[in-house]
Design a protein around this motif. Structure first.
Motif, PDB file in Angstrom:
ATOM      1  N   UNK A  24       8.192 -12.320  -2.572  1.00 11.23           N
ATOM      2  CA  UNK A  24       8.356 -10.947  -3.046  1.00 11.23           C
ATOM      3  C   UNK A  24       7.202 -10.062  -2.596  1.00 11.23           C
ATOM      4  N   UNK A  25       5.987 -10.628  -2.596  1.00  9.42           N
ATOM      5  CA  UNK A  25       4.822  -9.845  -2.183  1.00  9.42           C
ATOM      6  C   UNK A  25       4.869  -9.529  -0.703  1.00  9.42           C
ATOM      7  N   UNK A  26       5.359 -10.484   0.113  1.00 12.39           N
ATOM      8  CA  UNK A  26       5.405 -10.247   1.548  1.00 12.39           C
ATOM      9  C   UNK A  26       6.489  -9.246   1.921  1.00 12.39           C
ATOM     10  N   UNK A  27       7.559  -9.132   1.105  1.00 11.44           N
ATOM     11  CA  UNK A  27       8.673  -8.250   1.408  1.00 11.44           C
ATOM     12  C   UNK A  27       8.634  -7.002   0.553  1.00 11.44           C
ATOM     13  N   UNK A  28       7.463  -6.492   0.272  1.00  6.88           N
ATOM     14  CA  UNK A  28       7.339  -5.337  -0.598  1.00  6.88           C
ATOM     15  C   UNK A  28       7.938  -4.079  -0.029  1.00  6.88           C
ATOM     16  N   UNK A  50      -0.026  -3.539   2.015  1.00  7.43           N
ATOM     17  CA  UNK A  50      -1.026  -3.718   0.948  1.00  7.43           C
ATOM     18  C   UNK A  50      -0.854  -2.761  -0.235  1.00  7.43           C
ATOM     19  N   UNK A  51      -0.072  -1.695  -0.080  1.00  8.82           N
ATOM     20  CA  UNK A  51       0.096  -0.722  -1.158  1.00  8.82           C
ATOM     21  C   UNK A  51       1.314  -1.010  -2.027  1.00  8.82           C
ATOM     22  N   UNK A  52       2.079  -2.037  -1.691  1.00  7.51           N
ATOM     23  CA  UNK A  52       3.330  -2.306  -2.398  1.00  7.51           C
ATOM     24  C   UNK A  52       3.068  -2.808  -3.820  1.00  7.51           C
ATOM     25  N   UNK A  53       4.045  -2.569  -4.695  1.00  2.00           N
ATOM     26  CA  UNK A  53       4.043  -3.059  -6.092  1.00  2.00           C
ATOM     27  C   UNK A  53       2.892  -2.491  -6.918  1.00  2.00           C
ATOM     28  N   UNK A  54       2.469  -1.287  -6.594  1.00  2.00           N
ATOM     29  CA  UNK A  54       1.383  -0.663  -7.346  1.00  2.00           C
ATOM     30  C   UNK A  54       1.775   0.756  -7.719  1.00  2.00           C
ATOM     31  N   UNK A  71       3.756   7.418  -8.389  1.00  2.00           N
ATOM     32  CA  UNK A  71       4.285   7.036  -7.071  1.00  2.00           C
ATOM     33  C   UNK A  71       4.176   5.523  -6.907  1.00  2.00           C
ATOM     34  N   UNK A  72       5.241   4.925  -6.376  1.00  2.00           N
ATOM     35  CA  UNK A  72       5.199   3.521  -6.002  1.00  2.00           C
ATOM     36  C   UNK A  72       5.883   3.342  -4.653  1.00  2.00           C
ATOM     37  N   UNK A  73       5.273   2.538  -3.816  1.00  2.00           N
ATOM     38  CA  UNK A  73       5.811   2.291  -2.482  1.00  2.00           C
ATOM     39  C   UNK A  73       6.990   1.331  -2.568  1.00  2.00           C
ATOM     40  N   UNK A  74       8.167   1.836  -2.228  1.00  2.00           N
ATOM     41  CA  UNK A  74       9.386   1.018  -2.163  1.00  2.00           C
ATOM     42  C   UNK A  74       9.624   0.249  -3.462  1.00  2.00           C
ATOM     43  N   UNK A  75       9.348   0.874  -4.570  1.00  2.00           N
ATOM     44  CA  UNK A  75       9.543   0.236  -5.868  1.00  2.00           C
ATOM     45  C   UNK A  75       9.804   1.261  -6.947  1.00  2.00           C
ATOM     46  N   UNK A 145     -11.935   2.374   1.669  1.00  2.00           N
ATOM     47  CA  UNK A 145     -11.153   2.077   0.470  1.00  2.00           C
ATOM     48  C   UNK A 145      -9.791   1.522   0.855  1.00  2.00           C
ATOM     49  N   UNK A 146      -9.361   0.503   0.116  1.00  2.00           N
ATOM     50  CA  UNK A 146      -8.034  -0.068   0.375  1.00  2.00           C
ATOM     51  C   UNK A 146      -6.937   0.867  -0.102  1.00  2.00           C
ATOM     52  N   UNK A 147      -7.174   1.498  -1.254  1.00  2.00           N
ATOM     53  CA  UNK A 147      -6.189   2.432  -1.799  1.00  2.00           C
ATOM     54  C   UNK A 147      -6.931   3.464  -2.630  1.00  2.00           C
ATOM     55  N   UNK A 148      -6.957   4.702  -2.149  1.00  2.00           N
ATOM     56  CA  UNK A 148      -7.673   5.756  -2.849  1.00  2.00           C
ATOM     57  C   UNK A 148      -6.844   6.357  -3.976  1.00  2.00           C
ATOM     58  N   UNK A 149      -7.326   7.465  -4.479  1.00  2.00           N
ATOM     59  CA  UNK A 149      -6.643   8.150  -5.578  1.00  2.00           C
ATOM     60  C   UNK A 149      -5.543   9.048  -5.030  1.00  2.00           C
ATOM     61  N   UNK A 150      -4.428   9.084  -5.742  1.00  2.00           N
ATOM     62  CA  UNK A 150      -3.319   9.954  -5.370  1.00  2.00           C
ATOM     63  C   UNK A 150      -3.674  11.398  -5.738  1.00  2.00           C
TER      64      UNK A 150
END
Length: 272
Positions: A24-28, A50-54, A71-75, A145-150
């Motif tokens: 599931x993590x690889x197919x986010x 890397x931004x999936x499921x967050x 906001x969520x990427x593909x979720x 940063x891996x994921x900054x602020x929206x």
């Protein structure tokens, strides 16, 4: 016996959960349904794995109202089925407004940025000819940063059509991959590989094909011996400290040279 069977069953269940979680993590990003060129856009989406499921949230104040965007990427953003971006009024606690669905996604990418578009959100009540809402998320490269602020940039709804919400996000996921090896290191690695192939290949050829033994198994042995000799001669010529032309040493006279020649007899020349 029952305890052992129960332990085996428990371990089997845990293993299945871990495997399912990894898949599931690889197919986010696979949950997004692309509206354009699926192959090229899927490659762009894969960069955002890397931004999936967050869930990413940001609050914004508009007049007397306070809004929170999720906001969520593909979720499912904040658990709302099918919603990629939602808007919630934190004062009235009304039903969330869906700004864009991830089953209507467009992904456009550059060397250090990705623009994600979610369409088919809830329709406007009075603005933009009551068309469906649309969210644009601009993701830019930030190596720190891996994921900054929206961030909410604007809601452009003062037009007749093609209105949109614009968001901004920084992430290292969209940064170009750079090689850590310098050009000199790459050249050295290639050189060492070529030397290794030459030595190993030459050794096998001399050993198996020619049937050479000992030092003769070294490829081009005679050539490299000659090169070594010439190199040694060159070093001796350049680096030696003694004079190149020695003064002739004194040579003594041999005893043979000192011997007197026999006395010539000229008695036969005298008159009788």
């Amino acid at each position: 016996m029952k305890f052992r069977r129960g332990s085996v069953l428990l371990w089997a269940i845990l293993t299945q959960l871990v495997l399912c979680r990894n898949v599931f993590a690889r197919n986010g990003t696979q949950a997004c349904k692309l509206s354009g060129n699926a192959n090229s856009e899927q490659k762009v989406l894969d960069r955002l794995e890397p931004l999936a499921h967050k869930n990413l949230t940001v609050e914004s104040k508009e007049g007397q109202d306070n809004y929170m965007y999720v906001f969520q990427l593909c979720g499912d953003a904040d658990g709302v089925p099918g919603a990629g971006v939602i808007q919630k009024n934190t004062k009235t606690h009304e039903k969330p407004t869906v700004i864009g669905l991830y089953n209507s996604t467009t992904a456009i990418g550059g060397s250090d940025w990705v623009m994600l578009i979610y369409r088919n959100g809830n329709k406007y009540d009075t603005h933009c000819n009551q068309e469906a809402r649309k969210a644009i998320i601009m993701i830019s490269c930030n190596k720190n940063t891996e994921m900054g602020a929206l961030k909410v940039i604007l809601e452009d709804r003062e037009r007749e059509n093609d209105c949109f919400y614009l968001f901004e996000l920084d992430s290292s996921a969209v940064c170009p991959v750079q090689s850590r090896l310098s050009a000199g290191s790459i050249i050295l690695i290639i050189g060492f590989c070529l030397v290794a192939v030459y030595l190993i290949g030459g050794f096998l050829y001399q050993r198996l094909i020619v049937g050479a033994k000992g030092m003769e198994q070294f490829p081009n042995y005679a050539f490299w011996v000659e090169v070594g000799n010439l190199t040694a001669d060159g070093c001796d010529f350049v680096c030696r400290s003694r004079n190149r032309e020695e003064a002739p040493a004194y040579r003594g006279v041999t005893t043979d040279a000192l011997e007197e020649e026999p006395e010539e007899r000229d008695d036969h020349l005298l008159p009788m």
